[in-house]
Design a protein around this motif. Sequence first.
Motif, PDB file in Angstrom:
ATOM      1  N   GLY A 179       0.841  -1.193   0.000  1.00  0.00           N
ATOM      2  CA  GLY A 179       0.000   0.000   0.000  1.00  0.00           C
ATOM      3  C   GLY A 179       0.871   1.234   0.000  1.00  0.00           C
ATOM      4  N   SER A 180       0.443   2.270  -0.714  1.00  0.00           N
ATOM      5  CA  SER A 180       1.293   3.433  -0.913  1.00  0.00           C
ATOM      6  C   SER A 180       0.516   4.730  -0.733  1.00  0.00           C
ATOM      7  N   GLU A 181       1.258   5.804  -0.504  1.00  0.00           N
ATOM      8  CA  GLU A 181       0.659   7.135  -0.436  1.00  0.00           C
ATOM      9  C   GLU A 181       0.152   7.605  -1.793  1.00  0.00           C
ATOM     10  N   ASP A 182       0.422   6.849  -2.851  1.00  0.00           N
ATOM     11  CA  ASP A 182      -0.143   7.181  -4.162  1.00  0.00           C
ATOM     12  C   ASP A 182      -1.599   6.727  -4.288  1.00  0.00           C
ATOM     13  N   GLY A 183      -2.130   6.105  -3.229  1.00  0.00           N
ATOM     14  CA  GLY A 183      -3.523   5.696  -3.220  1.00  0.00           C
ATOM     15  C   GLY A 183      -3.793   4.344  -3.839  1.00  0.00           C
ATOM     16  N   LEU A 184      -2.737   3.570  -4.118  1.00  0.00           N
ATOM     17  CA  LEU A 184      -2.910   2.262  -4.743  1.00  0.00           C
ATOM     18  C   LEU A 184      -2.538   1.129  -3.795  1.00  0.00           C
ATOM     19  N   ILE A 185      -3.267   0.038  -3.923  1.00  0.00           N
ATOM     20  CA  ILE A 185      -2.945  -1.225  -3.253  1.00  0.00           C
ATOM     21  C   ILE A 185      -2.602  -2.222  -4.346  1.00  0.00           C
ATOM     22  N   CYS A 186      -1.394  -2.782  -4.276  1.00  0.00           N
ATOM     23  CA  CYS A 186      -0.945  -3.730  -5.302  1.00  0.00           C
ATOM     24  C   CYS A 186      -0.783  -5.128  -4.712  1.00  0.00           C
ATOM     25  N   VAL A 187      -1.174  -6.114  -5.485  1.00  0.00           N
ATOM     26  CA  VAL A 187      -1.004  -7.511  -5.101  1.00  0.00           C
ATOM     27  C   VAL A 187      -0.024  -8.141  -6.089  1.00  0.00           C
ATOM     28  N   PHE A 188       1.019  -8.783  -5.540  1.00  0.00           N
ATOM     29  CA  PHE A 188       2.074  -9.364  -6.379  1.00  0.00           C
ATOM     30  C   PHE A 188       2.230 -10.853  -6.092  1.00  0.00           C
ATOM     31  N   ASP A 189       2.629 -11.580  -7.119  1.00  0.00           N
ATOM     32  CA  ASP A 189       3.122 -12.950  -6.962  1.00  0.00           C
ATOM     33  C   ASP A 189       4.643 -12.880  -7.074  1.00  0.00           C
ATOM     34  N   THR A 190       5.326 -12.895  -5.927  1.00  0.00           N
ATOM     35  CA  THR A 190       6.777 -12.683  -5.929  1.00  0.00           C
ATOM     36  C   THR A 190       7.562 -13.859  -6.491  1.00  0.00           C
ATOM     37  N   SER A 191       6.899 -14.957  -6.807  1.00  0.00           N
ATOM     38  CA  SER A 191       7.600 -16.080  -7.429  1.00  0.00           C
ATOM     39  C   SER A 191       7.873 -15.820  -8.910  1.00  0.00           C
ATOM     40  N   VAL A 192       7.229 -14.780  -9.472  1.00  0.00           N
ATOM     41  CA  VAL A 192       7.411 -14.423 -10.877  1.00  0.00           C
ATOM     42  C   VAL A 192       8.539 -13.399 -10.968  1.00  0.00           C
TER      43      VAL A 192
END
Length: 206
Positions: A179-192
């Motif tokens: 989560g960021s102060e840019d107003g976005l929530i990102c979901v990642f698959d860190t295995s990629v």
Amino acid sequence: PPNSLITAFTVGGVAEPMEHDHGSDYDESGVYNFEYVFDCKRNCDASLLAASLSTMVVKVYDRSTCSYVTELSGHMGAITDIGFFDTDPAILYSSSSDRTVRMWDVRSNREVNRFTVISEAWSTSFGNGSTLCAIGGEGAVFFFDTRNGRKVGEYIESHNDSVTQVRFHPSVSGQLVSGSEDGLICVFDTSVPSEDDAVVAILPAE
């Protein structure tokens, strides 16, 4: 405010209220030295409670007796996040505005690993069996291998402002939310390997 009322807590209950003069919170050089709590976390077996303080230290307490166990010091800036390993109740971690994330062994009161990034470390989380450290920084998420201390990657395109929260999913291996102060929530698959391909979802906070 001056002469505000503070209630002191003890193991047996609530102590008598006492007057507090905020003028005593400053040392002779004018530095504010009154301790207050930023965050509290318990370890995975619920035996310990850790509290990060405004004095740049982490104090650890026995949860069953409420007794003091140890103090972890070394950070040179405000502590921004703390937690314990899911895989080891004695390993605590902390991030700080001094640009470091540190791992501590509370049994020996010793720093056992340190990861340094190029900006303030606003948040940290450990995944993949506590072998992967994610650190939220200025517009980026940095990754380190806890087994050798090496930086293994970074996400620099998904956010354009301070990443104030990072958390690995408790049961889905390798899945990270930021989560960021840019107003976005990102979901990642860190295995990629590729950041573009690792993005699972981008959600606006509003």
